[in-house]
Scaffold this active site. Structure first.
Site, PDB file in Angstrom:
ATOM      1  N   PHE A 811      19.533  33.780  34.684  1.00 35.30           N
ATOM      2  CA  PHE A 811      18.140  34.249  34.644  1.00 35.30           C
ATOM      3  C   PHE A 811      17.375  33.935  35.932  1.00 35.30           C
ATOM      4  O   PHE A 811      16.157  33.831  35.922  1.00 35.30           O
ATOM      5  CB  PHE A 811      17.391  33.646  33.438  1.00 35.30           C
ATOM      6  N   LEU A1297      19.095  47.266  33.886  1.00 34.12           N
ATOM      7  CA  LEU A1297      18.088  46.933  32.873  1.00 34.12           C
ATOM      8  C   LEU A1297      17.977  45.422  32.626  1.00 34.12           C
ATOM      9  O   LEU A1297      17.405  45.003  31.625  1.00 34.12           O
ATOM     10  CB  LEU A1297      18.430  47.632  31.540  1.00 34.12           C
ATOM     11  N   GLU A1299      16.243  42.962  33.872  1.00 38.15           N
ATOM     12  CA  GLU A1299      14.961  42.242  33.921  1.00 38.15           C
ATOM     13  C   GLU A1299      13.801  42.979  33.261  1.00 38.15           C
ATOM     14  O   GLU A1299      12.861  42.355  32.781  1.00 38.15           O
ATOM     15  CB  GLU A1299      14.564  42.011  35.387  1.00 38.15           C
TER      16      GLU A1299
END
Length: 1357
Positions: A811, A1297, A1299
């Site tokens: 992340f 796709l 984020e």
């Protein structure tokens, strides 16, 4: 020398195999034993406190009372190995294997796409497996309960729940199962869609292909253990470790003797309280007494007037006992039992409830205990026993306060707890409010009991106890005494609230803060109790026509009586079918299972710390600063170096090359800039030795001024990391003079912890020659690790090889920081000549690594009365922490993306990154967009409120409508944006539901619903604004040159791949992307399969390595599959070009024939593919450019219901429409959308970082920091991938796709604020409330200003 006393043998079973441990150490946990001793690494270490479920295993024991085998899930990180005598442990490896036989649980979670990074998957599997061992056809409620203690950061839980639901008894499942459609699908014509419904698919997996569950095939309970349990040995077992002795008596008599002999020794049952205290607070006990084999402590006795439950019963057993008693007795007798059951459903997770004992829970006397307040008001009695005999003490406020006169004597133990039945005209209720609904410690909880004189409303007896408002459970005894004899009416309510607030006083400095909120809950809970009692009296009156008349409850107030239930999420996932002419072998566009899915589910997927111990390996632990800003006077290592097993302490002086950069040091020299700043690192033979040594290092500081913690502090001290970033268009000042109205406001967005399930970890192995190093690291950017290690050691890059097999979530948090840990570990490896393993604890990971940048934004918006916005001026400040890291890039991104989906002619956006004395904040999914765009959307909401219009109308009026240019002059077409918006309105039945929400709000005073629909224009990529962060660290001097930086172009979008074809026709693909859970390896094989026209089964990806693909970019910014896919495509096309003559010569041949012929003809079967990247540039001097290759558009609609009395909310429904164009893999892409949405929802609702004024992070684990759980997913959760229309410059016209869904989580935030606004309007609270994210229960409750918030001082919205 005399021989030390011998230990007994510890006997237990693991996966059907007998384990006999001699000389076992009581300080060793089951998790450590499984991973290090048995090499069963499927059970993962993620938090070490039992709060995340990653280490879940099943324990089976014979119940001495029922003589049945009990299977229960536990968290192995808390279970002392010594507690398992006579138990059978089943780990994920014992459930099934890809090499032998998969268990249906493992197959279904993988094929239902319930795994992404896969780090949490073994724990999920074990929770579900244990459930099925006890209930082969569970209810959905049981499934939710079983998974409530397991966290997942990737998937958003929906597919995990879907896999578990395939085992459930059909209850409210889909009525059109197996038809390819779903009953949740909206009917009618889809006017906004360009494709027919027949081209849309709603199934991501085929349930009819799953193997059935056969309970007869499970592992049996070992007969040897059965014999041991049936004829238990009564002798005392003693296990002696280096520091601790564990004593497990076989009889109650022996236990009492031991307790008399060792009065200071605690009894250890589940270790759920003592274990974390020993870890985090340094509590140490040389002797531990285990009552596990004492059957008397698990006895249950039912009498005509009450229930006695053994103190050794687990909370899960207590729950079952109470539920059974409730089903047997009339309702009037079970009031206390029902209140206890209510809290037992949400107390911790299932694993903790299986381990924690009733006695331990009571004796711990935690201020936040959920059960003690109820037991106190329910007049429970504690039955104590010692060698001297038995005695009873009341479980009352004196006991809970720890008064010696009513406490256990040192030699006594708690044998059982007596809970009396309730009586007619007696009413007992329980209340709690926590940060989230499940598996969270309560902010405030309460037990309340009233007895009324028969047939009247006169109070005969009243008891109220609160948890969370003091150092112990607090009893409001004085208030209750004063209210006795009063009638149960509105006047009593007012008086009670006044008395309670006087008696339950919380000083402003109370631990845990939230003082006004907690005081408000004190009276809000009593009001709820008041209503509940009136409702119960109303029921009684029905059967007593001549009875007293009681106050009526207004219909508007009735909903206050209902708690939000925990319900499972259902929904539809819609995507475009592949073209009917597409070859069945071509996997592109199909919902292919994650390449490692089955290995995730069996625990056979190897992560960094699963690599077996290397010969001569040492363990490293970091030593960090305890001061926020200080000069280092001295560092005394002598005591640490004298400890056994300690090899060395690594400091900055040991670095042979460069110690990071000038303003971003790897290790502190002379000065520390934050709590958590790395000062040195201990290297020892074991982890325990290294950790012990860190406590012996003496660091002397001299505090420096100023200490800057908040953004406001930084603004005050003019403390910034980089120059202001600014974009402007039109004439803002002139436009403000011509508008009808102007609104100014502030927005505060809190930070966010990455909370990847796998903490930062690295293994560095020095080779015997040429200064070569192998580095196995959990990172998104191995090339950056490689370069940082090279400069730190002053050796060429070509001597260092970084390997990344897979990463347990990133992340953005594993872009820059792993290089720091890799470099420090490498220094240790070079200095000692040993391999070094560095694995961060969760608390250290959260302390050191930083996260999402908190933001403070000020806006001024000018608009016409019809809602048209003419001018917008936004100034934002982000908290960058103590070093630059990615803060400048984040600020630039934020400014570039602030306009979101809106065309506003006159704009001014300014941004600054503040320098504070906190750990440096860094990259995080969305990279500034989720924080910044919240300001923009808050402006929209503010304008709507002033115009008296609905926010969605303002959004529509100001949205881009035609081909246009952004504020930075990049041209784009908003056609797809508008399609997403319209489709979302349609799919969500927005307008009809909006009317229903308004109708609900008219009828309900204490519950309010809210709805919001949010559009999104998300620019994908790194943005051509600065160099990639790899280069930032090494080119800081260049970056200071404004001319060089202002007009930088050609960003690092390049990628490479290496494809080998072997002589048997099998293909090995290597590329520069890293598998983080986003399925990049799966997509790359789909690309290679299509290009080479061979099945995916012929293709393989081994790992990402800097030795095979050099000079890679970080796998980040949603472009990993885009750019690496193009590189893989290029390599495959090169190979096919070489094979063309052979294929032409033998067109009927097989792939294997062609490869064999090519090899014989000496044609190279290896090719490097390369993608140079997209054209992109940004000129900050002119404020214009084409910085992004393309946009992802989307829209999300969410509906929530808010409890105005507590601040809790329930997510009723979310509909997302996302523009994926031509999805490479709809299952993976929908998973990315769902996962990022739930992560965004966490950012905006529950995830709250708390710091002390001195800069110490309080929230350092899952106990204090609450990411969403399975109970937080919207009840109905629908995701549609918009059928393709555009052709972006990407691989097969797909879009990244990873984020974009993050920001759509704000639809929940704005739905909550919509509900709050409805409450405030009804209460005539006119002043605007400051927008604060996250919208925690505290913020929501205090924003819903009412008579109870007014009773508490300084309580404002």
């Amino acid at each position: 020398m005399p021989c030390p006393p011998k230990s007994d043998d510890l006997v237990f079973f693991v996966n059907g195999r007998k384990v006999i441990e001699r000389n076992v150490d009581p300080e060793v946990t089951l998790l450590s034993f499984l991973r290090k001793n048995l090499r069963l690494t499927g059970t993962k270490y993620a938090c070490g406190r039992g709060g995340c479920g990653a280490c879940t295993v099943m324990v089976s024991k014979r119940d001495p009372l029922s003589a049945k085998i009990r299977h229960f899930s536990i968290t192995a990180c808390l279970v002392p190995i010594c507690s398992l005598y006579g138990a059978a442990v089943t780990t994920v490896e014992g459930v099934g294997s890809i090499n032998t036989r998969l268990h249906p649980v493992q197959e279904r979670i993988a094929k239902s796409h319930g795994t992404q990074c896969g780090f949490c998957t073994p724990g999920m599997v074990m929770s579900m497996y244990t459930l099925l061992r006890n209930h082969p056809q569970p209810s959905e409620e049981q499934l939710l309960e079983a998974l409530g203690g397991n966290l997942c950061r990737c998937t958003g839980y929906r597919p995990i729940l879907a896999s578990g639901r395939t085992f459930c008894v059909e209850s409210n499942g889909c009525q059109q199962k197996g038809t390819g459609k779903c009953c949740l699908d909206p009917g009618g014509n889809d006017s906004s869609s360009l494709l027919r419904e027949s081209d849309i698919c709603t199934e991501l997996f085929a349930e009819d292909e799953f193997q059935p569950l056969d309970p007869t095939q499970e592992l049996i309970f070992p007969p040897e253990l059965l014999r041991m349990a049936e004829k238990p040995e009564k002798q005392t077992l003693i296990f002696r470790g280096e520091r601790v002795t564990w004593i497990s008596p076989g009889t109650l008599k022996d236990l009492l003797e031991l307790k008399a002999k060792h009065p200071e020794a605690p009894l250890i049952s589940g270790n759920t309280s003592l274990g974390p205290a020993m870890k985090s607070q340094g509590h140490f006990y040389p002797i531990l007494l285990s009552p596990a084999r004492i059957s008397e402590l698990s006895m249950v006795s039912k009498t005509s007037d009450g229930l006695t439950i053994g103190a050794g019963c687990s909370l899960a057993q207590v729950k079952d006992i109470l539920a059974e008693r409730v089903s047997e007795l009339p309702e009037e007798k079970t009031q206390t039992y029902r209140a206890l059951l209510k809290h037992l459903r949400s107390l911790a997770g299932q694993q903790i409830r299986n381990m924690a004992s009733l006695g331990g829970h009571i004796i711990s006397r935690h201020c936040y205990s959920d059960l003690n307040p109820i037991l106190a008001v329910g007049n429970a009695t504690l039955n104590l026993i010692s060698e001297e005999g038995t005695r009873q003490i009341p479980l009352n406020e004196h006991f809970l306060a720890g008064l010696a006169s009513v406490d256990l004597k040192p030699e006594e133990i708690l044998e059982s707890v007596y809970i009396p039945h309730s009586q007619k005209w007696e009413f007992v209720s329980a209340f709690r409010q926590a940060q989230c609904q499940q598996n969270a410690l309560a902010d405030v909880n309460a037990g309340m009991r009233v007895v009324l004189k028969e047939g009247t409303d006169t109070i005969k007896d009243l008891s109220i106890a609160y948890g969370g408002v003091g150092a112990a459970t607090v009893s409001a005894q004085k208030s209750c005494q004063q209210l006795v004899g009063r009638p149960w009416n509105e006047l009593m309510l007012e008086e009670a609230c006044r008395l309670l607030l006087e008696e339950v006083s919380l000083p402003g400095w109370a631990p845990g803060g939230k003082v006004e909120f907690k005081r408000t809950l004190v009276v809000s809970f009593f009001f709820k109790f008041y209503l509940e009692v009136l409702q119960e009296l109303k029921k009684l009156v029905k059967f007593m026509p001549d009875s007293h008349h009681y106050p009526e409850i207004s219909d508007q107030f009735l909903s206050a009586l209902e708690d939000f239930p925990i319900t499972g999420s259902q929904g539809v996932q819609r995507y475009q079918r592949v073209d009917s002419h597409q070859s069945l072998q071509d996997p592109v566009g199909r919902p292919i299972m994650h390449l490692s899915g089955l290995k995730h589910a069996t625990g056979e997927a190897i992560f960094c710390d699963d690599i077996p111990m290397v010969d001569r390996e040492l363990f490293m632990v970091l030593v960090t600063s305890t001061r926020a800003h200080a000069k280092i006077i001295s560092v005394d290592l002598s005591q640490a170096l004298d400890l056994p097993g300690v090899i060395d302490v690594i400091t900055a002086e040991d670095i042979p090359g460069t110690n990071g950069t000038e303003d971003d040091k790897l290790m502190a020299v002379d000065e520390v800039l934050c709590v958590g700043h790395i000062i040195c690192a201990v290297v020892a033979e074991t982890e325990l030795q290294a950790k012990s040594a860190t406590e012996k290092i003496k660091i002397t500081y001299e505090d420096l001024e100023p200490v800057i913690i908040t953004i406001n502090d930084a603004i005050k001290h003019n403390s910034f990391l980089c120059p202001e970033k600014k974009l402007e268009q039109g004439n803002v000042e002139e436009a403000f003079e011509k508008v009808d109205q102007i609104v100014e406001g502030e927005v505060h967005v809190g930070g966010q912890e990455h909370f990847y399930m796998e903490t930062q970890r690295v293994l560095v192995i020095p080779k015997a020659e040429d200064k070569e190093l192998d580095i196995y690291v959990s990172t998104q950017d191995p090339a950056h690790v490689q370069k940082t290690v090279s400069s730190t050691l002053n050796i060429p890059i070509n001597r260092i090889t970084c390997h990344v097999k897979r990463v347990g979530g990133g992340f953005g948090g594993k872009v820059g920081r792993p290089a720091v840990f890799g470099a420090i570990a490498a220094v240790g490896a070079i200095k000692t000549g040993h391999p070094i393993r560095l694995v961060l604890d969760r608390k250290d990971d959260m302390l050191i690594t930083g996260g999402r940048h908190p933001l403070f934004g000020k806006y001024k918006v000018g608009f016409m009365n019809n809602g048209r916005i003419k001018a917008l001026d936004i100034e934002c400040f982000v908290n960058g922490g103590c070093m630059l890291d990615d803060s400048e890039l984040v600020t630039e991104f934020l400014i570039l993306k602030l306009e979101n989906a809106y065309k506003i002619r006159n704009l001014r956006f300014r941004g600054r990154a503040c320098m504070t004395n906190l750990p440096s904040n860094t990259a995080f999914r969305g990279f500034g967009f989720p924080q910044g765009t919240l300001i923009t959307e808050s402006c929209i909401t503010a304008v709507a409120a002033k115009c008296g219009l609905l926010p969605e109308k303002i959004r529509e009026k100001n949205m881009y409508k035609t081909v246009d240019k952004t504020i930075y002059k990049q041209a784009f077409s908003p056609e797809t944006l508008i399609r997403c918006w319209n489709e979302c309105l349609d799919k969500s039945s927005f307008h009809s539901r909006r009317m229903q929400v308004e109708e609900f709000n008219k009828k309900n005073y204490w519950k309010k619903k809210g709805m919001a629909i949010i559009p999104m224009k998300f620019s994908v990529g790194f943005a051509a604004t600065s160099y990639h962060q790899v280069t930032i660290a090494q080119n800081r001097s260049k970056l200071q040159n404004p001319t060089w930086k202002a007009c930088f172009s050609d960003p690092p979008y390049s990628a490479a791949a290496l494809v080998h074809i072997y002589t048997d026709g099998s293909v090995l693909v290597t590329h520069g992307g890293n598998e983080l859970g986003q399925g990049i390896h799966t997509k790359m094989l789909q690309v290679a399969s299509r290009e080479l026209n061979i099945p995916m089964s012929s293709l393989h990806i081994c790992e990402t390595s800097t030795a095979t693909v050099p000079n890679t970019i970080a796998t980040a910014a949603s472009i990993g599959s885009d750019v690496n896919g193009r590189a893989v495509q290029n390599a495959c096309q090169i190979l096919l070009k070489r094979l063309e003559p052979i294929i032409k010569k033998n067109p009927e041949g097989t792939w294997e024939d062609w490869i064999e012929a090519a090899f014989e003809q000496r044609i190279s079967l290896s090719a490097t593919g390369y993608f140079r990247g997209y054209k992109a540039f940004m000129d900050w001097e002119k404020g214009e450019g084409d910085p992004f290759p393309y946009y992802v558009y989307g829209a999300a609609c969410s509906e929530v219901e808010v409890d105005c009395l507590t601040g809790a909310h329930k997510k009723i429904r979310t509909d997302i429409v996302m523009d994926a164009c031509c999805s490479l893999n709809p299952a993976i892409d929908i998973g990315q959308v769902e996962g990022s949405f739930i992560q965004g929802m966490g950012l905006y609702t529950t995830e709250e970082l708390k710091y002390s004024p001195e800069g110490v992070l309080y929230s350092r684990g899952p106990d204090e920091y609450k990411i969403p759980t399975i109970a937080d997913v919207p009840e109905e959760f629908n995701v549609s991938l918009l059928p393709s229309s555009q052709t972006p410059p990407t691989i097969y016209s797909s879009k990244g796709l990873g984020e974009s869904g993050m920001f759509l989580g704000s639809s929940v935030f704005f739905a909550i604020t919509d509900a709050v606004a409805a409450a405030r309007r009804e209460r005539d609270t006119v002043e605007d409330f400051t927008v604060r994210s996250p919208a925690t229960p505290e913020w929501v409750r205090m924003a819903c200003a009412d008579r109870f918030t007014e009773m508490t001082p300084t309580a404002k919205g």
